[in-house]
Design a protein around this motif. Structure first.
Motif, short mmCIF file in Angstrom:
data_model
loop_
_atom_site.label_atom_id
_atom_site.label_comp_id
_atom_site.label_asym_id
_atom_site.label_seq_id
_atom_site.Cartn_x
_atom_site.Cartn_y
_atom_site.Cartn_z
N LEU A 269 0.88 -1.18 0.12
CA LEU A 269 0.24 -0.18 -0.04
C LEU A 269 0.97 1.22 0.15
N SER A 270 1.99 1.33 0.81
CA SER A 270 2.78 2.39 0.87
C SER A 270 3.62 2.65 -0.48
N TYR A 271 3.80 1.51 -1.21
CA TYR A 271 4.34 1.66 -2.61
C TYR A 271 3.52 2.25 -3.67
N ALA A 272 2.11 1.71 -3.52
CA ALA A 272 1.01 2.52 -4.36
C ALA A 272 0.92 3.96 -4.26
N ILE A 273 1.00 4.52 -2.88
CA ILE A 273 0.89 5.88 -2.43
C ILE A 273 1.98 6.81 -3.08
N VAL A 274 3.24 6.00 -3.10
CA VAL A 274 4.65 6.75 -3.42
C VAL A 274 4.48 6.63 -5.02
N GLN A 275 4.08 5.61 -5.73
CA GLN A 275 3.78 5.54 -7.23
C GLN A 275 2.84 6.60 -7.79
N ALA A 276 2.04 6.92 -7.03
CA ALA A 276 0.86 8.06 -7.26
C ALA A 276 1.50 9.29 -7.58
N TYR A 277 2.59 9.66 -6.65
CA TYR A 277 3.58 10.81 -6.86
C TYR A 277 4.60 10.77 -7.88
N HIS A 278 4.73 9.75 -8.95
CA HIS A 278 5.58 9.59 -9.55
C HIS A 278 5.63 10.74 -10.47
N THR A 279 7.03 11.13 -10.78
CA THR A 279 7.17 12.33 -11.32
C THR A 279 6.98 13.59 -10.75
N PHE A 280 5.86 13.62 -9.63
CA PHE A 280 5.75 14.82 -8.81
C PHE A 280 6.81 15.05 -7.78
N LEU A 281 7.49 13.93 -7.34
CA LEU A 281 8.42 13.99 -6.08
C LEU A 281 9.71 13.34 -6.60
N MET A 282 10.81 14.06 -6.24
CA MET A 282 12.23 13.50 -6.75
C MET A 282 12.55 12.03 -5.97
N LYS A 283 13.27 11.28 -6.45
CA LYS A 283 13.61 9.91 -5.93
C LYS A 283 14.03 9.95 -4.52
N GLY A 284 13.66 9.35 -3.56
CA GLY A 284 13.88 9.42 -2.20
C GLY A 284 13.22 10.38 -1.36
N ARG A 285 12.15 11.22 -1.90
CA ARG A 285 11.21 11.79 -1.24
C ARG A 285 9.77 11.28 -1.26
N TYR A 286 9.19 11.72 -0.24
CA TYR A 286 7.90 10.93 0.07
C TYR A 286 6.98 11.98 0.83
N PRO A 287 5.58 11.68 0.54
CA PRO A 287 4.48 12.46 0.77
C PRO A 287 4.21 12.22 2.20
N VAL A 288 3.24 13.21 2.92
CA VAL A 288 2.47 12.91 4.14
C VAL A 288 1.29 12.55 3.80
N ALA A 289 0.78 11.22 4.28
CA ALA A 289 -0.62 10.79 3.85
C ALA A 289 -1.05 10.29 4.83
N VAL A 290 -2.45 10.39 5.22
CA VAL A 290 -3.45 9.86 6.05
C VAL A 290 -4.44 9.23 5.55
N LEU A 291 -4.49 7.73 5.26
CA LEU A 291 -5.72 7.22 4.54
C LEU A 291 -6.34 6.02 5.13
N MET A 292 -7.80 6.02 5.04
CA MET A 292 -8.50 5.16 5.75
C MET A 292 -9.11 4.40 4.67
N VAL A 293 -8.97 2.78 4.59
CA VAL A 293 -9.51 2.13 3.75
C VAL A 293 -10.48 1.10 4.49
N SER A 294 -11.43 0.99 3.99
CA SER A 294 -12.74 0.16 4.38
C SER A 294 -13.01 -0.92 3.35
N LEU A 295 -13.17 -2.18 3.92
CA LEU A 295 -13.59 -3.09 2.65
C LEU A 295 -14.09 -4.19 3.73
N PRO A 296 -14.95 -5.17 3.00
CA PRO A 296 -15.66 -6.16 3.90
C PRO A 296 -14.63 -6.99 4.90
N THR A 297 -15.18 -7.34 5.91
CA THR A 297 -14.12 -8.06 6.97
C THR A 297 -13.70 -9.43 6.24
#
Length: 298
Positions: A269-297
């Protein structure tokens, strides 16, 4: 040495080591119990690193008088009955290990009153042994104080970090649960001083301002997404906040993820978030994110 059955006291201390690693572990387990009990107000107070005292108070449903002693038995839980329940876990805790493990390596005082009962109960334990139990007047909910953590397992004290490090760990635990349960009021006091408050407004934004600071939150954007089946049923819901490219960090520590209200660390999941910033952030830089995922138990 001959093969022999371990004494119950030794078994309890070994089991406690698997659950309680540091004061923050105690805070995590007790806060989870409060949330599972339906608390709307949770107050956490610690002295020093938390090794001397941790007190968690809540206004949840409380424990009935005839179940107070049973609550400290190993594998005793109200959240699970059969193996068929395992794929449908909707609570934060379910193994029945938390209170037993905490009591095995500390001195515990618990006062509780079930919301359907007129009187409360107080119980005092030391090293897992009940020293006193009696009826008392008390408000609905539970107050549990843990004193002298690891008093009977001094070797574990050597693994504790500096006091400020332990305090930061506790603050991190509390702020995360405040994010996941924004409708619950959280207060954290350290050495008599309030260091964190979430007012339980139900708005994640309010918690993020308290936890991350207004300057950081001003540079975050809200996101929401749903995945639905052909029948129109919602399978996965994702919501939360993530930072603009102008806010970035040198590591992934500010990527905070929750699955059905439970904080998780997941490389995929962390990789997916970082990939969403591809070309927006330099390599080795990471965003601040707080994400809630809800799915069937299941």
């Amino acid at each position: 040495m001959p093969i022999q059955i371990l004494q119950d006291e030794v078994i309890a201390q070994i089991a406690a080591g698997e659950v309680i690693e540091r004061p923050a572990s105690v805070v995590k387990e007790l806060v989870e119990n409060a949330l599972d009990a339906g608390a709307q107000h949770v107050r956490i107070a610690i002295n020093g690193s938390g090794q001397r005292l941790i007190r968690v108070s809540d206004d949840g449903m409380g424990i009935t008088a005839d179940e107070v002693g049973l609550a400290f038995a190993r594998h005793a839980t109200s959240k699970l009955l059969t193996a068929d329940d395992l794929p449908r876990i909707e609570t934060l805790g379910f193994r029945g290990e938390a209170l037993a493990s905490i009591a095995a390596v500390s001195r515990v005082n618990l006062t509780t009153r079930h919301h359907n009962e007129a009187k409360g109960t107080t119980i005092r334990l030391e090293g897992g042994r009940v020293l006193d139990q009696r009826a008392v007047g008390a408000p609905a909910g539970t107050v549990l104080a843990v004193e002298n953590l690891f008093f009977n397992t001094p070797a574990r004290l050597k693994f504790l970090k500096a006091e400020n490090t332990e305090k930061r760990q506790i603050a991190s635990i509390v702020s995360r649960y405040a994010m996941a349960y924004s409708h619950v009021r959280f207060i954290l006091e350290q050495d008599g001083r309030e260091v964190f408050r979430a007012n339980g407004t139900g708005q994640l934004a309010d918690v993020l301002v308290a936890a991350l600071g207004l300057d950081t939150f001003k540079n975050m954007i809200e996101i929401a997404s749903e995945s639905t089946s052909q029948a129109g049923e919602t399978h996965i819901h994702v919501h939360g906040y993530t930072s603009l490219p102008s806010v970035q960090r040198t590591d992934r520590s500010r990527i905070t993820l929750f699955i059905n209200g439970r904080w998780v660390q997941d490389a995929g999941l962390s990789y997916a978030i970082v990939q969403a910033y591809h070309t927006f952030l330099m390599k080795g830089r990471y965003p601040v994110a707080v994400l809630m995922v809800s799915l069937p138990t299941d």
